[in-house]
Design an enzyme around this catalytic site. Structure first.
Site, short mmCIF file in Angstrom:
data_model
loop_
_atom_site.label_atom_id
_atom_site.label_comp_id
_atom_site.label_asym_id
_atom_site.label_seq_id
_atom_site.Cartn_x
_atom_site.Cartn_y
_atom_site.Cartn_z
CG ASP A 96 -2.23 0.79 0.94
OD1 ASP A 96 -2.26 1.56 -0.03
OD2 ASP A 96 -3.19 0.68 1.74
CG ASP A 131 -6.26 5.15 -2.99
OD1 ASP A 131 -5.09 4.82 -2.66
OD2 ASP A 131 -7.26 4.75 -2.37
CB ALA A 199 -12.94 5.03 1.31
CB CYS A 282 -12.10 -22.53 17.37
SG CYS A 282 -10.81 -22.58 16.12
CB CYS A 284 -7.52 -23.60 15.05
SG CYS A 284 -7.05 -22.59 16.47
CB CYS A 287 -9.17 -23.61 19.80
SG CYS A 287 -9.11 -21.84 19.46
#
Ligand code: GUN
Ligand code: ZN
Length: 498
Positions: A96, A131, A199, A282, A284, A287
């Protein structure tokens, strides 16, 4: 800058969502989309970029060239070593430009050309011009004026000698749909490569998902279906399915790290606070290895939470790809819409764009599941209605819902069944998509109203046919839509229960 048509190829579609391949020539890789770009802060790497690739399967990440440019410590190093070496990441790297800092602080100390050149020199694979992220709710004059500046910057970026580096073309225009659409058309015309919708962070921070959908829908109308679209700053997995169904291909997530810093635990239904959790809902690796208490008390709390957040985030991207392959992306969006009322708003907004989604939605998918009154607005229903308007019918047709008596069936040339929310089912099509739908026995008014619209379409298209409709339990709002010349036979629910 390269030819966008060769860079991005969309393969499997569902609504406006697709599984695609984005070629990133400078990195020498092809990224499968929808893709998640973890945001990497070059100064703080709780999860090192190499681990993002190796443990989580990240094919692409995003970092901020403006932060590197402004860093005494890293500026020269990154110019010497290049981004890939500095970050130690084997995939593609998007950068960016400082636009977000510009929006936050009102000024930045680089020019558009200056930061593009810096991005090229540090080895960015996808660069971003400066931008102007015009926030929602500003006057139309300001939105137009800032859009003009953004458009000039994109034109300058298109003229910039980027070599193999891709360059993104952010689409602005605040919350004015016509400006967003115009901005999308202009961005596509620049010939730049990747198209972020900009935005939207202020909208997402306020959970205005309906407005996010409208903004994306407008930008997409200008961009067309062939453009790869990035939703800038969208990092919450709860909204990915919605955004993909709208036609977004790339997401960047800072949320996994930012949320972890203050103890927030991401799920596909919203955000939890680790402090409030008695169980980890969860499966994963984090977890399953820890209980909440252990994470709360660990010195590694932030890292463990970041890892969980990344697992959920990448897991949702895989869930979405699987849904596109199965043809049940809208069922997934619908499930996610049930997790949070702001998401329901987003889903309802999505359905207001059903005609736009229909254009890329495949004619045949897995089974259509009717899951709520919103399902009655899905693109497949509208498409069936358009199709009904093209059928020609014999002199007399009996329309009868399954389960209603049709004792006088022989008196008609044809008997068509009627399936809410689709309406009349032409003979021979009952087993085809979407009419092979699973619908609940206890349906709702919206389904009957949509069915009545279907009746109206085929009746209006066939003025020479005499129509009889046998219906049960239809609400007045549905019966009002049935053309007056249709003979109605209303039967009570009790008459069919024997
Ligand atoms: N990050 C989040 N939103 C934006 C945006 O509108 N423009 C740029 N360049 N970066 C962003
Ligand atoms: Zn987890």
């Amino acid at each position: 800058m390269s030819d966008a048509r060769e860079l991005f190829e969309a393969r499997d579609w569902d609504a406006a969502g697709r599984i695609g391949r984005l070629r990133v020539p400078r990195a020498g890789v092809t990224v499968e989309t929808p893709a998640l770009l973890p945001v990497v802060n070059p100064h703080i790497q709780t999860i090192p970029p190499r681990a993002l690739a190796e443990e989580f399967g990240a094919e692409i990440l995003i970092t901020n060239s403006y932060v590197l440019h402004g860093s005494e410590e890293l500026r020269e190093t990154v110019l010497e070593q290049g981004l890939h070496d500095l970050l130690d990441f084997p995939g593609a790297i998007m950068t960016d430009s400082g636009s977000f800092q510009l929006a936050e602080y009102g000024e930045i100390d680089v020019t558009n050309e200056g930061i593009l050149e810096f991005q090229r020199r540090i080895g960015s694979d996808i660069a971003t011009p400066v931008d102007l992220p015009t926030p929602p709710g500003v006057s139309r004059e300001r939105a137009e004026e800032e859009l003009e500046t953004t458009q000039r910057r994109l034109e300058d970026a298109a003229a910039f000698e980027a070599g193999e580096m891709l360059v993104s073309a952010p689409v602005q225009g605040a919350t004015y749909p016509d400006l967003r659409e115009r901005a999308g058309g202009h961005a596509a015309d620049t010939g730049l490569d990747v198209f972020p919708v900009g935005a939207v962070v202020p909208l997402m921070n306020e959970y205005r998902f309906g407005d996010v959908v409208d903004v994306v829908a407008a930008a997409k109308r200008g961009l067309g279906p062939a453009a790869p679209v990035h939703l800038f700053g969208a990092g919450h997995p709860m909204m990915f399915a919605l955004a993909v169904a709208m036609g977004c291909d790339l997401f960047d997530s800072a949320a996994y790290a930012l949320y972890a810093r203050d103890g927030r635990y991401l799920t596909v239904r919203g955000t939890e606070h680790l402090a409030d959790l008695d169980y980890l809902p969860c499966s994963c690796p984090v977890c399953t290895e820890y209980v909440p208490e252990e994470i709360r008390e660990s010195d590694e709390r932030e890292r463990l939470l970041s890892k969980h957040n990344l697992h959920v985030t990448f897991g949702e991207i895989r869930t979405i790809k699987a849904a596109i392959r199965d043809g049940d992306l809208l069922e997934l969006v619908e499930a996610r819409a049930r997790g949070h009322s702001a998401m329901l708003d987003g889903y309802r907004a999505l359905l207001e764009h059903a005609e736009q989604l229909e254009r890329t939605d495949p004619g045949s998918k897995g089974t259509f599941f009717y899951l709520s009154s919103e399902s009655a607005q899905r693109p497949e229903v509208g498409r069936h209605h358009q199709r009904l308007a093209r059928f020609s019918t014999p002199e007399t047709v009996l329309l009868a819902e399954d389960g209603t008596p049709d004792g006088e069936r022989e008196a008609y040339d044809e008997r068509w069944s009627v399936l809410p929310p689709f309406g009349p089912v032409p003979p021979g099509l009952a087993e085809t998509y979407p009419l092979s739908a699973e619908v609940p026995d206890r349906t709702d008014d919206r389904a009957y109203e949509a069915a009545a619209t279907g009746v109206a379409r085929v009746v209006e298209a066939n003025p020479g046919t005499e129509w009889t409709l046998v219906c049960r339990d239809w609400p007045d709002a549905a019966l009002d839509r049935v053309p007056a010349r249709v003979e109605l036979v209303r039967v009570g629910s009790e008459s069919t229960s024997e």
